[in-house]
Write an enzyme that holds these catalytic residues in place. Structure first.
Site, PDB file in Angstrom:
ATOM      1  N   ASP A  63       2.355   6.837   1.818  1.00 12.32           N
ATOM      2  CA  ASP A  63       1.562   5.752   2.365  1.00 12.32           C
ATOM      3  C   ASP A  63       0.102   6.140   2.112  1.00 12.32           C
ATOM      4  OD1 ASP A  63      -0.017   4.256   4.014  1.00 12.32           O
ATOM      5  OD2 ASP A  63       1.132   4.626   5.831  1.00 12.32           O
ATOM      6  N   LYS A 114       7.565   7.787  16.863  1.00 10.60           N
ATOM      7  CA  LYS A 114       6.822   9.048  16.981  1.00 10.60           C
ATOM      8  C   LYS A 114       7.542  10.080  17.863  1.00 10.60           C
ATOM      9  CE  LYS A 114       2.342   6.941  16.117  1.00 10.60           C
ATOM     10  NZ  LYS A 114       2.684   5.554  15.916  1.00 10.60           N
ATOM     11  N   ASP A 121       0.821  -1.214   0.000  1.00  8.30           N
ATOM     12  CA  ASP A 121       0.000   0.000   0.000  1.00  8.30           C
ATOM     13  C   ASP A 121       0.854   1.262   0.000  1.00  8.30           C
ATOM     14  OD1 ASP A 121       1.048  -0.346   2.525  1.00  8.30           O
ATOM     15  OD2 ASP A 121      -0.703   0.454   3.548  1.00  8.30           O
TER      16      ASP A 121
HETATM   17  P1  GTP Z   1      -5.004  -0.397   8.479  1.00 12.84           P
HETATM   18  O1  GTP Z   1      -6.001  -1.401   8.986  1.00 12.84           O
HETATM   19  O2  GTP Z   1      -5.659   0.851   7.987  1.00 12.84           O
HETATM   20  O3  GTP Z   1      -3.883  -0.136   9.419  1.00 12.84           O
HETATM   21  O4  GTP Z   1      -4.326  -1.011   7.169  1.00 12.84           O
HETATM   22  P2  GTP Z   1      -3.536  -2.388   6.921  1.00 12.84           P
HETATM   23  O5  GTP Z   1      -3.385  -3.191   8.144  1.00 12.84           O
HETATM   24  O6  GTP Z   1      -4.165  -3.025   5.735  1.00 12.84           O
HETATM   25  O7  GTP Z   1      -2.161  -1.827   6.415  1.00 12.84           O
HETATM   26  P3  GTP Z   1      -0.813  -1.513   7.155  1.00 12.84           P
HETATM   27  O8  GTP Z   1      -0.385  -0.181   6.677  1.00 12.84           O
HETATM   28  O9  GTP Z   1      -0.922  -1.729   8.590  1.00 12.84           O
HETATM   29  O10 GTP Z   1       0.095  -2.637   6.535  1.00 12.84           O
HETATM   30  C1  GTP Z   1       1.095  -2.431   5.563  1.00 12.84           C
HETATM   31  C2  GTP Z   1       0.975  -3.448   4.428  1.00 12.84           C
HETATM   32  O11 GTP Z   1       1.065  -4.763   4.948  1.00 12.84           O
HETATM   33  C3  GTP Z   1      -0.338  -3.363   3.678  1.00 12.84           C
HETATM   34  O12 GTP Z   1      -0.081  -3.540   2.304  1.00 12.84           O
HETATM   35  C4  GTP Z   1      -1.146  -4.512   4.223  1.00 12.84           C
HETATM   36  O13 GTP Z   1      -2.004  -5.078   3.233  1.00 12.84           O
HETATM   37  C5  GTP Z   1      -0.076  -5.509   4.608  1.00 12.84           C
HETATM   38  N1  GTP Z   1      -0.461  -6.277   5.791  1.00 12.84           N
HETATM   39  C6  GTP Z   1      -0.714  -5.790   7.040  1.00 12.84           C
HETATM   40  N2  GTP Z   1      -1.026  -6.806   7.873  1.00 12.84           N
HETATM   41  C7  GTP Z   1      -0.963  -7.933   7.142  1.00 12.84           C
HETATM   42  C8  GTP Z   1      -1.184  -9.319   7.442  1.00 12.84           C
HETATM   43  O14 GTP Z   1      -1.520  -9.705   8.559  1.00 12.84           O
HETATM   44  N3  GTP Z   1      -1.017 -10.204   6.426  1.00 12.84           N
HETATM   45  C9  GTP Z   1      -0.662  -9.817   5.173  1.00 12.84           C
HETATM   46  N4  GTP Z   1      -0.530 -10.760   4.219  1.00 12.84           N
HETATM   47  N5  GTP Z   1      -0.455  -8.529   4.847  1.00 12.84           N
HETATM   48  C10 GTP Z   1      -0.596  -7.601   5.829  1.00 12.84           C
END
Ligand code: GTP
Length: 346
Positions: free
Chosen positions: A217, A157, A106
Site C-alpha cells: 500500500d 488491528k 493505490d
Molecule cells: P488517505 O487520505 O491518505 O487515507 O488516502 P485515500 O483516502 O486517498 O486512500 P485510501 O487508502 O483510504 O483509499 C483506498 C483507495 O480508494 C485509493 O485508491 C483511493 O483513491 C480510493 N478512494 C478512497 N475514498 C474514495 C472515495 O470517496 N471515492 C473514490 N472514487 N475513491 C476513493
C-alpha cells in the site's frame, strides 16, 4: 472482463505530493502507477475500465482519455463529494456489469487475476476478496476464515497474540452486481469498515482468496520510498523504462550524462535528462523526464518527478520532489517531501 478502479481519495497521508495530484497517479519508476495498473489489467484480459474519481480528476482524464492508447475502454464517474470506497462503487452502478473486479488504485501489486476470477465464478459469486499475508498484521484488519476460505470476521488491528491469521484485505475484490443493492446511494460508505462486515452478518458469501506476489500500500511517504527501493532492487517486477546501460543503471531516451558525473547504482534516469559534470547520482535515486541536474549536485536515495531542476552543488538526501520544482544552488535538503504547494519532512 471489467474493472472498477477506485481513484478518488484525497491521499492525505502522501501530502504535499497529493495536494494537487491524485495518489494513484504518483510516479513509480517514472510512470504513473495507474498506468502500470491499466497495462497489467489489459495483459490479463481486463479491457473495460471504469475509473471512480474525485480529487484532481482532470489529471487522470487528461492522461488516459478514453484509453485507446492502452487498448482499453475507459469511462469515468466523477463524484461531487467523496463517497468512500463502497459509495463510489454504488455511484458507478449504472456502468457496471453483472460481475466485475474492484481495485483500490493505490495498491501496488503484481497478482495473477485468473485464479481469483475463476474461484469467484466457481463459488457462484457473491463477494470475493484478495488476501495478502503481512509480517506484522497489527496495523490492519486481519481475516478469520473457515476451512473453505469463507470469511467469518475481520479483526481490526489485533495484538500479535490475538491475530487469527496474518492475512489482510489486499484491496482487490470481485463483486456480483446484486450485492450493490445493500449499499445506500448518495452516502459516504466504506466497503472495508461497513459493507464487508454487513455482508458477512447478512449471510452473503464473502470469500478470501490467497495471493502470491508483490503487495504494498503506497499510501505513506515511507512506503512510497520503499516501493521505489523494491523496484530498483527488482523485488517489484514492473517494467522499468529506459535502457539498462550497466547493472542497475537505467537511462531513458535523449538523456545526457556528463562523463565526469558519478552514477552509483541502482539509479533510474528518465528521458531528456541532463546531468552535469561532477554530479553524484545514487544510490536508490529516480530522476523523472526532462529534469536537469547541474554540475556538482548530489542526489542520494531521492525521487524526482518530471521537469525538476537541481542547481549547481545542491544536495538532496532521501527526498521526494513532485513535478516542476527547482532546488536552488547549494541548497541542502534531507528527507524533504515537496510539491508546488508545500514541503513536509517525513
Ligand atoms: P488517505 O487520505 O491518505 O487515507 O488516502 P485515500 O483516502 O486517498 O486512500 P485510501 O487508502 O483510504 O483509499 C483506498 C483507495 O480508494 C485509493 O485508491 C483511493 O483513491 C480510493 N478512494 C478512497 N475514498 C474514495 C472515495 O470517496 N471515492 C473514490 N472514487 N475513491 C476513493
Amino acid at each position: 472482463m471489467q474493472a472498477l478502479l477506485l481513484a478518488g481519495g484525497l491521499g492525505t497521508r502522501l501530502r504535499p505530493l497529493t495536494e494537487d495530484w491524485p495518489k494513484p497517479m504518483a510516479l513509480l519508476g517514472n510512470r504513473p502507477w495507474l498506468e502500470h495498473l491499466i497495462v497489467m489489467l489489459k495483459r490479463q484480459g481486463v479491457d473495460d475500465i471504469v475509473l471512480a474519481v474525485k480529487h484532481c480528476p482532470e489529471k487522470i482524464q487528461q492522461h488516459f482519455g478514453y484509453g485507446d492508447r492502452w487498448g482499453v475502454t475507459i469511462r469515468y464517474v466523477v463524484e461531487r463529494t467523496l463517497l468512500g470506497t463502497a459509495g463510489a462503487i454504488k455511484n458507478a452502478e449504472s456502468l457496471l456489469r453483472d460481475r466485475f473486479l474492484v481495485f483500490n488504485a493505490d495498491i501496488i501489486q503484481t497478482f495473477h487475476l485468473r485464479p481469483f476470477i475463476e474461484g469467484h465464478v466457481r463459488r457462484g459469486g457473491g463477494v470475493s476478496i484478495c488476501l495478502t499475508e503481512v509480517e506484522d498484521p497489527s496495523h490492519y484488519g486481519v481475516v478469520e476464515q473457515d476451512a473453505d476460505g469463507r470469511i467469518l470476521r475481520f479483526v481490526e488491528k489485533p495484538r500479535p497474540e490475538e491475530a487469527p491469521s496474518r492475512k489482510i484485505n489486499a484491496g482487490i475484490y470481485m463483486l456480483d452486481k446484486a450485492v450493490l443493492a445493500d449499499i445506500p446511494a448518495g452516502k459516504e460508505v466504506s466497503i472495508e469498515r461497513e459493507m464487508f462486515p454487513g455482508w458477512i452478518r447478512k449471510g452473503v458469501p464473502v470469500y478470501g482468496h490467497d495471493t502470491e506476489g508483490y503487495w504494498m500500500d503506497m499510501g505513506t511517504t515511507k512506503r512510497y520510498r520503499q516501493v521505489h527501493r523494491d523496484l530498483l532492487d527488482r523485488k517489484l517486477d514492473l517494467p522499468v523504462s529506459g535502457t539498462e546501460v550497466e547493472r542497475g543503471v537505467w537511462i531513458g531516451e535523449n538523456s545526457e550524462v556528463h562523463p565526469g558525473a558519478l552514477i552509483v547504482p541502482p539509479v533510474l534516469i528518465g528521458n531528456r535528462v541532463t546531468i552535469g559534470e561532477k554530479a553524484v547520482i545514487g544510490p536508490y535515486t529516480v530522476i523523472g523526464d526532462d529534469c536537469r541536474i547541474k554540475s556538482g549536485a548530489r542526489l542520494m536515495e531521492s525521487i524526482l518527478w518530471n521537469r525538476c531542476t537541481v542547481e549547481t552543488n545542491a544536495v538532496l538526501n532521501n527526498c521526494i520532489f513532485g513535478h516542476g520544482l527547482t532546488i536552488g544552488t547549494r541548497h541542502v535538503m534531507h528527507e524533504a517531501v515537496m510539491s508546488r504547494i508545500g514541503v513536509s519532512y517525513a
